[in-house]
Write an enzyme that holds these catalytic residues in place. Structure first.
Site, short mmCIF file in Angstrom:
data_model
loop_
_atom_site.label_atom_id
_atom_site.label_comp_id
_atom_site.label_asym_id
_atom_site.label_seq_id
_atom_site.Cartn_x
_atom_site.Cartn_y
_atom_site.Cartn_z
N SER A 1 0.92 -1.21 -0.12
CA SER A 1 -0.03 -0.13 0.02
C SER A 1 0.81 1.34 -0.10
O SER A 1 2.12 1.32 0.39
CB SER A 1 -0.76 0.11 1.12
OG SER A 1 -1.60 -1.16 1.12
N1 SAM Z 1 -0.34 -4.73 3.93
C1 SAM Z 1 0.32 -5.02 2.75
C2 SAM Z 1 1.62 -4.64 2.57
O1 SAM Z 1 2.14 -3.99 3.38
O2 SAM Z 1 2.39 -5.10 1.73
C3 SAM Z 1 -0.32 -5.00 1.76
C4 SAM Z 1 -1.70 -5.77 1.58
S1 SAM Z 1 -2.34 -5.99 -0.04
C5 SAM Z 1 -2.89 -4.36 -0.58
C6 SAM Z 1 -3.70 -6.92 0.42
C7 SAM Z 1 -3.35 -8.44 0.59
O3 SAM Z 1 -4.35 -9.08 1.13
C8 SAM Z 1 -2.74 -9.21 -0.69
O4 SAM Z 1 -1.61 -9.68 -0.35
C9 SAM Z 1 -3.97 -10.33 -0.49
O5 SAM Z 1 -3.27 -11.39 -1.20
C10 SAM Z 1 -4.48 -10.37 0.75
N2 SAM Z 1 -5.98 -11.09 0.94
C11 SAM Z 1 -6.75 -10.85 0.11
N3 SAM Z 1 -7.87 -11.63 0.63
C12 SAM Z 1 -7.45 -12.17 1.65
C13 SAM Z 1 -8.16 -13.01 2.81
N4 SAM Z 1 -9.24 -13.61 2.58
N5 SAM Z 1 -7.20 -13.34 3.75
C14 SAM Z 1 -5.94 -13.04 3.98
N6 SAM Z 1 -5.05 -12.39 2.78
C15 SAM Z 1 -6.05 -11.82 1.93
#
Ligand code: SAM
Length: 214
Positions: A62
Site C-alpha cells: 500500500s
Molecule cells: N499490507 C500489505 C503490505 O504492507 O504489503 C499490503 C496488502 S495488499 C493491499 C492486500 C493483501 O490481502 C494481498 O496480499 C492479498 O493476497 C491479501 N488477501 C486478500 N484476501 C485475503 C483473505 N481473505 N485473507 C488473507 N489475505 C487476503
C-alpha cells in the site's frame, strides 16, 4: 546518511506530516522501517514514492500515506494484540510490530506469506506470527484482539472480525465496490459498534468467505 534514510525522512515529512498524520509513534515507525526491503530490488529506487507498488501475485504494497492513516486510526498501545488481514509484503506488519505487543497476520497467498515471514524474521521482529489462510473469518483461536486491520477491500464488514474484537477494540476496514472503497473505523462499545469514515481508498479485493468470492 544513506539515500534511503533521506528518502524515508522526506516521505514522512512530505507525504505523512503534510497530509495530517500526527501520531508521533506512527511517524517514528514509518521513519524507521526500511520499506525498500519489502519490494524486489528492481523497485528499491521507487520504494518511498507516493504510490502503491507491485509485490507479485497481482497484489500491492500500500501507499505510505494509506499505511500511516490506517495505523494511526488503530490507536495502538505498546502492549496490545493486533490482527492484520492481508500480510502482503509484510511492510504494514513491521509497522504494527513497532507499535503493538503482538501482531497476528494472515495472508491468503502462500508465496507472499512465505516471503513476508522470511523478511520479518530477518529483520528481527519476534512479536509477529504470520499464517496462510482466509483472514476474512479472522483468527478465532487467538481472539480477542485490541485492534484489527483489514488491508484489502470488502463488499461488507466481515461479521467474524467484529466478533473477535475485545471491548474498546478498533477495526479498520475498506468497504465498498471492487474498484473503490471507503475506509471505515468501528470501535466496540459493549454490544454496539461506533462507526466513523476516514475517506476514500482503493484496495485489492479481500477474497474469502466474508469478502468477495473472487
Ligand atoms: N499490507 C500489505 C503490505 O504492507 O504489503 C499490503 C496488502 S495488499 C493491499 C492486500 C493483501 O490481502 C494481498 O496480499 C492479498 O493476497 C491479501 N488477501 C486478500 N484476501 C485475503 C483473505 N481473505 N485473507 C488473507 N489475505 C487476503
Amino acid at each position: 546518511m544513506t539515500d534511503y534514510a533521506v528518502a524515508r525522512q522526506r516521505m514522512v515529512a512530505e507525504q505523512l506530516v503534510r497530509r495530517g498524520i500526527q501520531d508521533q509513534r506512527v511517524l517514528q515507525a514509518m521513519g524507521k522501517v526500511h520499506r525498500h526491503l519489502f519490494v524486489e530490488e528492481a523497485l528499491w529506487g521507487r520504494a518511498y514514492g507516493d504510490y502503491p507498488l507491485p509485490i507479485g501475485e497481482k497484489q500491492t504494497i500500500s501507499q505510505p500515506f494509506m499505511v500511516a492513516l490506517m495505523t494511526e486510526a488503530l490507536e495502538l498501545k505498546d502492549h496490545e494484540r493486533v490482527l492484520e488481514v492481508g500480510t502482503g509484503s509484510g511492510y504494514q506488519t513491521a509497522i504494527l510490530a513497532e507499535l503493538a505487543g503482538k501482531v497476528y497476520s494472515i495472508e491468503r497467498m502462500r508465496a507472499l506469506a512465505m516471503r513476508a515471514i522470511r523478511r520479518i524474521e530477518s529483520l528481527g521482529y519476534y512479536n509477529v506470527l504470520i499464517r496462510v489462510g482466509d483472514g476474512s473469518v479472522g483468527w478465532k483461536e487467538m481472539a480477542p484482539f485490541d485492534a484489527i486491520l483489514v488491508t484489502a477491500g470488502t463488499p461488507q464488514v466481515p461479521i467474524r472480525l467484529l466478533e473477535q474484537l475485545g471491548e474498546d477494540g478498533r477495526l479498520v476496514v475498506p468497504v465498498g465496490q471492487a474498484e473503490n472503497q471507503v475506509l471505515r473505523k468501528g470501535t466496540k462499545k459493549g454490544a454496539d459498534i461506533h462507526w466513523t469514515e476516514l475517506g476514500n481508498c482503493v484496495f485489492v479485493k479481500l477474497v474469502g468467505e466474508q469478502g468477495w468470492s473472487d
